[in-house]
Design an enzyme around this catalytic site. Structure first.
Site, mmCIF file in Angstrom:
data_model
loop_
_atom_site.group_PDB
_atom_site.id
_atom_site.type_symbol
_atom_site.label_atom_id
_atom_site.label_comp_id
_atom_site.label_asym_id
_atom_site.label_seq_id
_atom_site.Cartn_x
_atom_site.Cartn_y
_atom_site.Cartn_z
ATOM 1 N N GLN A 141 0.820 -1.211 0.000
ATOM 2 C CA GLN A 141 0.000 0.000 0.000
ATOM 3 C C GLN A 141 0.859 1.269 0.000
ATOM 4 O O GLN A 141 0.458 2.303 0.523
ATOM 5 C CB GLN A 141 -0.938 0.012 1.207
ATOM 6 C CG GLN A 141 -2.219 -0.792 1.017
ATOM 7 C CD GLN A 141 -3.088 -0.262 -0.131
ATOM 8 O OE1 GLN A 141 -3.129 0.914 -0.426
ATOM 9 N NE2 GLN A 141 -3.791 -1.180 -0.788
ATOM 10 N N SER A 142 2.034 1.198 -0.603
ATOM 11 C CA SER A 142 2.946 2.343 -0.588
ATOM 12 C C SER A 142 2.335 3.592 -1.224
ATOM 13 O O SER A 142 1.947 3.570 -2.402
ATOM 14 C CB SER A 142 4.225 1.950 -1.341
ATOM 15 O OG SER A 142 5.000 3.094 -1.643
ATOM 16 N N ASN A 143 2.263 4.667 -0.466
ATOM 17 C CA ASN A 143 1.834 5.959 -1.025
ATOM 18 C C ASN A 143 2.863 6.467 -2.016
ATOM 19 O O ASN A 143 2.533 7.103 -3.008
ATOM 20 C CB ASN A 143 1.677 7.001 0.087
ATOM 21 C CG ASN A 143 0.646 6.595 1.116
ATOM 22 O OD1 ASN A 143 -0.446 6.164 0.769
ATOM 23 N ND2 ASN A 143 0.998 6.723 2.392
#
Ligand code: PLP
Length: 373
Positions: free
Chosen positions: A97-99
């Site tokens: 879920q890396s921004n």
């Protein structure tokens, strides 16, 4: 610092560093216009701030680019570096879920460059389709290529080696690309420039207003390094508090010293090392990207009281850490005027809906509108 006209968006622009930074060894000559700047600062009446202490918020969640938060500022310099060096594609790396991966994918798409993301997932999930929750929805809609690795593989090889491995594969047929590899979180020394430049913006916004402290989440360290060095070189005199969400304070100091060294900002040049420029506070809680109920409760309470939604992985933990310190030692915060940097991350909240449901339900059920006819 007006918003760039449409014709200038996504273009390389000449860049002039702030006067206090011109002695650094790594000086960018160009920058890509990607962010909506300056982001606003406003009072933030969060419950739990002790009497005599004032909290304000710097809205770096509003930098634009599909909710990309703090990563846009770094990408303005990283993308310029990639284009200047003649690369034709981008690789970066992060958690599932890396921004940062999402922000990089959007920036690359804007500039017309293919983007390849190495995403770390649990072993039992890495062989199946990662789905479309949160950041993945944006990444996949805009056509980023996703390469999953397990947490074990990530631990064994490390981010830089994985990036290099994929780069080597993409240089071969059928891809035939010349990729630029951006490290985790965009935290190279060049990426730090995004937050050095942000401190020039802050300096202008808060001049004469009596701010004493600045606080932020710390994940890969680039944001903190830029804020702390900008504060130091610009003589803003703020106390800098970095709430670490994944590693220990010692790790962050060592890592940020490396980033500063890459800028030519070692202790003998600028008169302090990272330990002299900021304090790192442990705010990891149950682990990176794992939320405790009290953290999510703080996020829900702040949202209900002020309308500002934090994220579970970074800003929620950072604010929870700050409020915990304020509750434990209120006298230390008396008379302080604190600027909290909201670094974004809203899309990460979608992954926590199951955990948030009972907290929100406890406030009251949704109503059923009764109609007579
Ligand atoms: C990446 C990120 C951070 C941490 O910034 P670093 O420069 O990696 O330390 C904080 N908040 C959000 C929402 C992020 O996505």
């Amino acid at each position: 610092m007006a918003v760039a006209p449409a014709s200038q968006m996504f273009q390389l622009q000449p860049y002039t560093p702030p006067a206090w930074a011109t002695n650094l060894a790594l000086l960018p000559k160009q920058r890509c216009h990607l962010a909506q700047l300056p982001t606003p600062i406003h009072p933030w009446p969060v419950p739990g701030v002790p009497p005599g202490c004032e909290l304000h918020i710097k809205r770096d969640d509003l930098t634009g680019m599909q909710l990309s938060g703090n990563k846009v500022r770094k990408l303005e310099f990283l993308m310029a570096e990639a284009v200047q060096r003649g690369h034709d594609s981008i690789i970066t790396i992060g958690g599932i879920q890396s921004n940062h991966a999402r922000a990089t994918a959007v920036a690359a798409r804007y500039l017309g460059l293919p983007c390849h993301l190495i995403l770390r997932n649990s072993k039992h999930l890495a062989d199946s389709d990662p789905g479309l929750v949160g950041n993945l929805l944006v990444e996949r809609l805009i056509g980023a290529h996703i390469w999953q690795v397990t947490k074990e593989e990530y631990g064994r090889y490390g981010g830089p080696a994985l990036g290099e491995r994929l780069a080597a594969q993409l240089r071969q047929a059928p891809w035939g690309l010349n990729p630029f590899v951006i490290p985790v979180g965009g935290s190279s020394s060049m990426g730090v420039w995004g937050y050095l430049e942000m401190m020039r913006e802050v300096e202008q916004q808060i001049v004469g207003q009596g701010f004493t402290d600045i606080a932020m989440a710390c994940g890969s360290g680039g944001t903190t390094a830029g804020i702390a060095l900008g504060n130091h070189l610009g003589g803003l005199g703020l106390r800098v508090h970095a709430y670490g969400v994944c590693d220990d304070p010692d790790y962050f100091h060592t890592f940020c010293d490396g980033l500063l060294e890459g800028l030519g900002a070692t202790r003998d040049v600028v008169g302090a090392d990272s330990a002299g420029m900021f304090r790192a506070v442990q705010a990891r809680g149950a682990g990176y990207a794992i939320s405790r109920e009290d953290e999510l409760q703080a996020v829900a309470d702040v949202a209900a009281a002020t309308g500002i939604v934090l994220d579970p992985v970074y800003t929620g933990k950072a604010l929870h850490g700050l409020l915990t310190e304020m509750r434990e030692r209120p006298e230390e915060w008396r008379g302080r005027k604190v600027l909290f940097v909201h670094t974004g991350g809203l899309l990460g909240m979608y992954e926590k809906v199951a955990q948030l449901q009972p907290l929100v339900e406890a406030r009251g059920a949704a109503h059923r509108l009764q109609l007579d006819d």
